[in-house]
Design an enzyme around this catalytic site. Structure first.
Site, mmCIF file in Angstrom:
data_model
loop_
_atom_site.group_PDB
_atom_site.id
_atom_site.type_symbol
_atom_site.label_atom_id
_atom_site.label_comp_id
_atom_site.label_asym_id
_atom_site.label_seq_id
_atom_site.Cartn_x
_atom_site.Cartn_y
_atom_site.Cartn_z
ATOM 1 N N ASP A 188 10.578 -36.420 44.058
ATOM 2 C CA ASP A 188 11.939 -35.948 44.772
ATOM 3 C C ASP A 188 13.019 -36.568 44.358
ATOM 4 O O ASP A 188 14.347 -36.076 44.113
ATOM 5 C CB ASP A 188 11.870 -35.991 46.331
ATOM 6 C CG ASP A 188 10.995 -34.836 47.065
ATOM 7 O OD1 ASP A 188 10.836 -33.675 46.406
ATOM 8 O OD2 ASP A 188 10.498 -35.238 48.080
ATOM 9 N N GLY A 234 16.061 -40.583 57.290
ATOM 10 C CA GLY A 234 14.808 -40.049 57.597
ATOM 11 C C GLY A 234 14.106 -39.913 56.266
ATOM 12 O O GLY A 234 14.267 -40.695 55.181
ATOM 13 N N LYS A 249 3.992 -34.757 53.901
ATOM 14 C CA LYS A 249 4.322 -35.683 52.933
ATOM 15 C C LYS A 249 3.706 -37.013 53.128
ATOM 16 O O LYS A 249 3.133 -37.774 52.285
ATOM 17 C CB LYS A 249 5.672 -35.970 52.375
ATOM 18 C CG LYS A 249 6.326 -34.468 51.724
ATOM 19 C CD LYS A 249 7.546 -34.796 51.266
ATOM 20 C CE LYS A 249 8.261 -33.587 50.784
ATOM 21 N NZ LYS A 249 9.450 -33.670 50.316
HETATM 22 P P1 ATR Z 1 13.632 -35.583 56.835
HETATM 23 O O1 ATR Z 1 12.195 -35.779 56.412
HETATM 24 O O2 ATR Z 1 14.017 -34.058 56.809
HETATM 25 O O3 ATR Z 1 14.452 -36.419 56.501
HETATM 26 P P2 ATR Z 1 13.360 -36.861 59.585
HETATM 27 O O4 ATR Z 1 12.504 -37.920 58.981
HETATM 28 O O5 ATR Z 1 12.914 -36.417 60.722
HETATM 29 O O6 ATR Z 1 13.468 -35.631 58.561
HETATM 30 O O7 ATR Z 1 14.850 -37.346 59.730
HETATM 31 C C1 ATR Z 1 16.015 -36.354 59.974
HETATM 32 C C2 ATR Z 1 17.334 -36.939 59.737
HETATM 33 O O8 ATR Z 1 18.437 -35.939 59.820
HETATM 34 C C3 ATR Z 1 17.424 -38.029 60.417
HETATM 35 O O9 ATR Z 1 18.377 -39.083 59.775
HETATM 36 C C4 ATR Z 1 18.252 -37.575 61.661
HETATM 37 O O10 ATR Z 1 19.065 -38.496 62.318
HETATM 38 P P3 ATR Z 1 18.626 -39.669 63.506
HETATM 39 O O11 ATR Z 1 17.888 -40.591 62.593
HETATM 40 O O12 ATR Z 1 19.801 -39.874 64.174
HETATM 41 O O13 ATR Z 1 17.550 -38.767 64.279
HETATM 42 C C5 ATR Z 1 19.135 -36.522 60.706
HETATM 43 N N1 ATR Z 1 19.550 -35.423 61.695
HETATM 44 C C6 ATR Z 1 19.111 -34.486 62.048
HETATM 45 N N2 ATR Z 1 19.736 -33.803 62.917
HETATM 46 C C7 ATR Z 1 20.990 -34.047 62.691
HETATM 47 C C8 ATR Z 1 22.288 -33.623 63.247
HETATM 48 N N3 ATR Z 1 22.399 -32.677 64.089
HETATM 49 N N4 ATR Z 1 23.388 -34.503 62.942
HETATM 50 C C9 ATR Z 1 23.387 -35.753 61.930
HETATM 51 N N5 ATR Z 1 22.032 -36.050 61.694
HETATM 52 C C10 ATR Z 1 21.134 -35.321 61.984
#
Ligand code: ATR
Length: 283
Positions: free
Chosen positions: A112, A139, A75
């Site tokens: 989205d 994220g 994206k």
């Molecule tokens: P996406 O495009 O799916 O949002 P991303 O930009 O990698 O993917 O962001 C992932 C999000 O999920 C982030 O907010 C991440 O938290 P961090 O910023 O602390 O990394 C969150 N996330 C991923 N795994 C997680 C978990 N097990 N528990 C809580 N938050 C999680």
């Protein structure tokens, strides 16, 4: 130069590009939209190598393709590649829909956020205006829905994230649009949130965000932007904490697709029967 229709299938050609892509419901959704609206088009799911997105888009364009959906992990790259961006794509910093003009230039849009808001307000009959909203995650998924959520004028939108700094930064970059703040999960204190939206990627590993126990209460509507054949891990968690209304993101998926269809074809399909058909299919 593009041609008027795909050289291979002689219909207007659309596709979704991503990696992985095998389980994408988008082809099924767009075929249902096409049948419902009497449009003749093809829509495929294309697996693209991690470093092959720009090349794949160029090849699709040369073959006469009319438009693309873009999903994980491309994206941001689609955002960079677009010749022109809609204001909402600009805000989201990401593109999930490309419209290919006749001269081969690309308009990047992001459907989205509007898809989420339409599912919440029209399908689920929730009012966002004046409400306390908690958005979990900071994220790309969270960023993509922030502007349309704030457009609904909630009383407060709090972004909470495992890494607090990311939530604070994200809130700062949207603070011109409304009352939005960011914090870590442990700084949360409930109850009181009318709507809790999970935009974290935790569910990909079957996990849920590590929230204090009192954040969700029986009156909170809990929405997971993920979906599956079974209630998601976050929906389970919310139910265990007493939430009476929990929803997955299937409606958002169909609504964002309908908005893409509108951009490409100039008419909006009726999403209700398509959501219903997919529910039966994935049951
Ligand atoms: P996406 O495009 O799916 O949002 P991303 O930009 O990698 O993917 O962001 C992932 C999000 O999920 C982030 O907010 C991440 O938290 P961090 O910023 O602390 O990394 C969150 N996330 C991923 N795994 C997680 C978990 N097990 N528990 C809580 N938050 C999680």
């Amino acid at each position: 130069m593009t041609t008027s229709a795909c050289e291979l299938c002689h219909e207007d050609c659309y596709a979704v590009m991503g990696n992985p892509i095998a389980h994408s419901l988008s082809p099924r959704i767009h075929h249902l939209f096409a049948r419902q609206t009497g449009q003749s088009l093809s829509y495929d799911a294309l697996l693209v190598e991690a470093d092959g997105f720009a090349h794949a888009v160029a090849a699709f364009l040369i073959a006469g393709g009319k438009g693309l959906n873009v999903t994980v992990p491309f994206k941001q790259e689609a955002y960079e590649l677009a010749d022109e961006l809609s204001p909402r794509a600009q805000r989201a910093g990401a593109v999930n829909t490309l419209l290919i003009h006749d001269d081969g230039t690309l308009l990047g849009d992001n459907t989205d956020g509007v898809g989420l808001v339409r599912d919440l307000t029209r399908n689920l009959n929730l009012t966002l205006s004046g409400k306390q909203i908690l958005l979990l995650g900071a994220g790309g998924a969270a960023r993509g829905v922030l502007a349309p959520l704030l457009e609904q004028k909630p009383a407060r939108l709090l972004i909470a994230n495992r890494t607090p700094e990311r939530a604070k930064q994200l809130a700062n970059s949207f603070s011109d649009l409304g009352a939005v703040k960011g914090c870590g999960f442990q700084a949360l204190s409930g109850p009181g949130f009318d709507i809790v939206i999970n935009a974290t990627a935790a569910g990909l590993q079957g996990q849920v965000p590590d929230l204090p126990g009192d954040v969700i209460d029986p009156h909170s509507c809990c929405y997971d932007m993920m979906y599956g054949s079974l209630p998601t891990a976050f929906m389970h968690y919310a139910q265990q904490h007493g939430a009476q209304r929990t929803f997955d993101g299937l409606g958002m998926l169909v609504e964002q697709a309908a908005e893409s269809f509108l951009i490409w074809r100039g008419l909006r399909p009726d999403t209700g029967p398509v959501i219903e058909a997919l529910r039966q299919l994935t049951a």
